[in-house]
Design an enzyme around this catalytic site. Structure first.
Site, PDB file in Angstrom:
ATOM      1  N   TYR A 237     -16.658  14.563 -16.991  1.00 29.44           N
ATOM      2  CA  TYR A 237     -17.200  13.204 -16.858  1.00 29.44           C
ATOM      3  C   TYR A 237     -18.262  13.196 -15.735  1.00 29.44           C
ATOM      4  O   TYR A 237     -18.075  13.844 -14.699  1.00 29.44           O
ATOM      5  CB  TYR A 237     -16.059  12.225 -16.561  1.00 29.44           C
ATOM      6  CG  TYR A 237     -16.552  10.891 -16.068  1.00 29.44           C
ATOM      7  CD1 TYR A 237     -17.444  10.139 -16.825  1.00 29.44           C
ATOM      8  CD2 TYR A 237     -16.144  10.383 -14.830  1.00 29.44           C
ATOM      9  CE1 TYR A 237     -17.932   8.924 -16.363  1.00 29.44           C
ATOM     10  CE2 TYR A 237     -16.614   9.164 -14.370  1.00 29.44           C
ATOM     11  CZ  TYR A 237     -17.516   8.441 -15.130  1.00 29.44           C
ATOM     12  OH  TYR A 237     -18.001   7.249 -14.676  1.00 29.44           O
TER      13      TYR A 237
ATOM     14  N   ARG B  86       0.836  -1.221   0.000  1.00 28.61           N
ATOM     15  CA  ARG B  86       0.000   0.000   0.000  1.00 28.61           C
ATOM     16  C   ARG B  86       0.861   1.257   0.000  1.00 28.61           C
ATOM     17  O   ARG B  86       0.459   2.319  -0.457  1.00 28.61           O
ATOM     18  CB  ARG B  86      -0.966  -0.011   1.207  1.00 28.61           C
ATOM     19  CG  ARG B  86      -1.829   1.252   1.276  1.00 28.61           C
ATOM     20  CD  ARG B  86      -3.092   1.096   2.127  1.00 28.61           C
ATOM     21  NE  ARG B  86      -2.900   0.413   3.372  1.00 28.61           N
ATOM     22  CZ  ARG B  86      -2.266   0.907   4.438  1.00 28.61           C
ATOM     23  NH1 ARG B  86      -1.740   2.125   4.398  1.00 28.61           N
ATOM     24  NH2 ARG B  86      -2.133   0.201   5.542  1.00 28.61           N
TER      25      ARG B  86
ATOM     26  N   ASP C 273      -7.451  16.998 -16.505  1.00 28.51           N
ATOM     27  CA  ASP C 273      -7.754  15.593 -16.802  1.00 28.51           C
ATOM     28  C   ASP C 273      -7.451  15.379 -18.285  1.00 28.51           C
ATOM     29  O   ASP C 273      -8.139  15.899 -19.160  1.00 28.51           O
ATOM     30  CB  ASP C 273      -9.230  15.295 -16.483  1.00 28.51           C
ATOM     31  CG  ASP C 273      -9.590  13.827 -16.697  1.00 28.51           C
ATOM     32  OD1 ASP C 273      -8.985  13.177 -17.575  1.00 28.51           O
ATOM     33  OD2 ASP C 273     -10.497  13.322 -16.002  1.00 28.51           O
TER      34      ASP C 273
ATOM     35  N   LYS D  56      -8.633   3.887 -19.654  1.00 21.38           N
ATOM     36  CA  LYS D  56      -8.967   4.247 -21.030  1.00 21.38           C
ATOM     37  C   LYS D  56      -7.776   4.035 -21.968  1.00 21.38           C
ATOM     38  O   LYS D  56      -7.271   2.934 -22.056  1.00 21.38           O
ATOM     39  CB  LYS D  56      -9.488   5.689 -21.027  1.00 21.38           C
ATOM     40  CG  LYS D  56     -10.543   5.950 -19.944  1.00 21.38           C
ATOM     41  CD  LYS D  56     -11.834   5.205 -20.230  1.00 21.38           C
ATOM     42  CE  LYS D  56     -12.749   4.988 -19.039  1.00 21.38           C
ATOM     43  NZ  LYS D  56     -12.857   5.965 -17.999  1.00 21.38           N
TER      44      LYS D  56
HETATM   45  N1  LCS Z   1     -11.939  11.192 -16.246  1.00 20.01           N
HETATM   46  C1  LCS Z   1     -12.574  11.042 -17.428  1.00 20.01           C
HETATM   47  C2  LCS Z   1     -12.385  12.064 -18.486  1.00 20.01           C
HETATM   48  C3  LCS Z   1     -13.391   9.934 -17.627  1.00 20.01           C
HETATM   49  O1  LCS Z   1     -14.010   9.817 -18.805  1.00 20.01           O
HETATM   50  C4  LCS Z   1     -13.560   8.990 -16.583  1.00 20.01           C
HETATM   51  C5  LCS Z   1     -14.429   7.793 -16.727  1.00 20.01           C
HETATM   52  C6  LCS Z   1     -12.887   9.203 -15.377  1.00 20.01           C
HETATM   53  C7  LCS Z   1     -12.079  10.306 -15.248  1.00 20.01           C
HETATM   54  C8  LCS Z   1     -13.001   8.257 -14.220  1.00 20.01           C
HETATM   55  O2  LCS Z   1     -12.195   7.154 -14.458  1.00 20.01           O
HETATM   56  P1  LCS Z   1     -12.460   5.692 -13.839  1.00 20.01           P
HETATM   57  O3  LCS Z   1     -12.619   5.845 -12.387  1.00 20.01           O
HETATM   58  O4  LCS Z   1     -13.702   5.178 -14.495  1.00 20.01           O
HETATM   59  O5  LCS Z   1     -11.227   4.958 -14.215  1.00 20.01           O
HETATM   60  N2  LCS Z   1     -15.235   7.822 -17.865  1.00 20.01           N
HETATM   61  C9  LCS Z   1     -16.114   6.918 -18.231  1.00 20.01           C
HETATM   62  C10 LCS Z   1     -16.950   7.048 -19.347  1.00 20.01           C
HETATM   63  O6  LCS Z   1     -17.009   8.022 -20.099  1.00 20.01           O
HETATM   64  N3  LCS Z   1     -17.670   5.951 -19.494  1.00 20.01           N
HETATM   65  O7  LCS Z   1     -17.437   5.048 -18.470  1.00 20.01           O
HETATM   66  C11 LCS Z   1     -16.426   5.622 -17.593  1.00 20.01           C
END
Ligand code: LCS
Length: 393
Positions: A110, A57, A185, A210
């Site tokens: 998001y 951790r 981001d 992603k």
């Molecule tokens: N930032 C962006 C721009 C995102 O599109 C997402 C998730 C996150 C942060 C959060 O990331 P995660 O915790 O899911 O790894 N976007 C999503 C979307 O557009 N569809 O499903 C998840």
């Protein structure tokens, strides 16, 4: 030290083979704890006088490799990995702000990020102040929401799901005058297409779920910044709240990242071709893709991005009911949220990724009920077009 191009760093950066095993690919360090040579060694690791690992951790060699690699690709001093993009965002926000503080962001982000900012951080008395899309690149609008309790600025560009392009240099300049950090981001662009730190930002965040991982098999996140800032986030949030990235996921992301350059080239080329085709389609009302000359953010995207990425939003004629029929009719494209995978994914922001907004908030964010989002994959573009065409017809 020899300086290499981005594509070369993506493949070779950081890893050096173990002196005896000489492995090309680093091993996965699947261990929760580590042996100490003796009691003083253990105490030394805990008080920082000795180098080494104590407990996963608090640090792990495989996760470290990923952190060093993403820091290299973003041009930052250091990085801290997290269990998801959301936990990376929460870690940065809650390290930078506390009760009574505020921060300024854009209305269009998001849906999970919006909910965290609007509802969850509010419980800690941290106030999010949002700028609507039309004034997101206005210094006056940013200034008017900034006061002595503003602890950071937060932007997402291109923005999910409308593909708004936000001026990183402009936000960075206002952040500098107030001596507060700008958080960007960079998930939609990836470090191959855009490097916010080189444009004046202080902190970069990715959902590694992603494009970085690129293969749709893990959830992860990361924050890249200066050594001091990463130390603050690690000690102030990640170690004690505990949303760490697992070594196995770090290894998968390192593996996925090797093809980042060629994937982003293909995602971008495919998306450009599909966006141009959609724009001409009689059943399509409007296309949002920063690579199109008709997109208001096109000149800015050309300035701050290498190519325009793989994300497209569009509205079909006939609104939401026509959009639903389209999503139910595709055969090759997959009806699913997430993005940045090899497969083309299609989804409906208003009822899925951005259902965390109220209808009024979505209207303020420019997310219409008829908006469809496409995460263009790396298949043959003509096959994706043929699939969309039969579904649109
Ligand atoms: N930032 C962006 C721009 C995102 O599109 C997402 C998730 C996150 C942060 C959060 O990331 P995660 O915790 O899911 O790894 N976007 C999503 C979307 O557009 N569809 O499903 C998840």
């Amino acid at each position: 030290m020899q300086k290499y191009a981005k594509e070369t760093d993506i493949v070779h950066g950081i890893h050096t083979s173990h002196i005896t095993t000489m492995d090309l690919v680093p091993p996965i360090h699947l261990t929760s704890t580590y042996r100490f040579r003796d009691a003083d060694h253990g105490a030394g690791i805990f008080n920082g006088t000795d180098k080494g690992y104590a407990y996963t951790r608090m640090g792990n060699p495989t996760v470290d490799l990923f952190q060093e690699k993403i820091a290299l690709l973003e041009g930052g001093e250091a990085a801290i990995a997290a269990s998801s993009g959301m936990s990376a965002i929460a870690a940065a926000a809650m390290t930078l702000a506390g009760p009574g503080d505020n921060f300024v962001s854009c209305t269009t982000v998001y849906g999970g990020t919006y909910a965290l900012f609007q509802h969850d951080l509010a419980k800690w008395n941290i106030e999010a102040r949002f700028i609507p899309p039309k004034s997101c690149c206005s210094i006056q609008s940013i200034e008017s929401l900034t006061d002595q309790n503003t602890r950071f600025f937060y932007i997402e560009t291109p923005a999910n799901p409308t593909m708004d392009v936000i001026d990183i240099e402009l936000w960075a300049s206002v952040a500098k005058t107030h001596q507060i950090p700008l958080v960007v981001d960079n998930t939609f662009a990836s470090p191959y297409l855009q490097n916010p730190l080189s444009l004046g930002a202080d902190i970069v965040i990715h959902s590694t779920t992603k494009y970085l991982n690129g293969h749709g098999d893990i959830i992860g996140g990361v924050v890249v910044a200066s050594n001091d800032m990463i130390d603050r986030i690690r000690k102030g949030y990640i170690i004690h709240y505990g949303p760490i990235m697992s070594p196995f996921n770090a290894w998968l992301i390192l593996r996925g990242m090797k093809t980042l350059a060629i994937r982003m080239e293909k995602h971008s080329d495919n998306a450009m071709k599909i966006a141009k085709w959609l724009q001409m389609h009689p059943n399509v009302e409007k296309v949002f893709y920063p690579g199109l000359a008709s997109h208001p953010g096109h000149p800015l995207a050309k300035k701050q991005m290498k190519k325009f990425g793989g994300m497209i939003a569009f509205e079909v004629k006939g609104g939401i009911s026509a959009g639903k029929r389209l999503m139910n009719k595709v055969k090759l494209c997959i009806l699913a949220v997430s993005l940045g995978d090899c497969e083309t994914l299609i989804q409906h922001p208003a009822s899925m990724t951005h259902s965390t907004y109220t209808p009024q908030e979505r209207a303020d964010a420019g997310i219409s009920d008829g908006l469809i989002r496409l995460s263009v994959g790396i298949e043959n573009a003509d096959d994706i077009i043929a699939d969309l065409d039969q579904a649109l017809r």
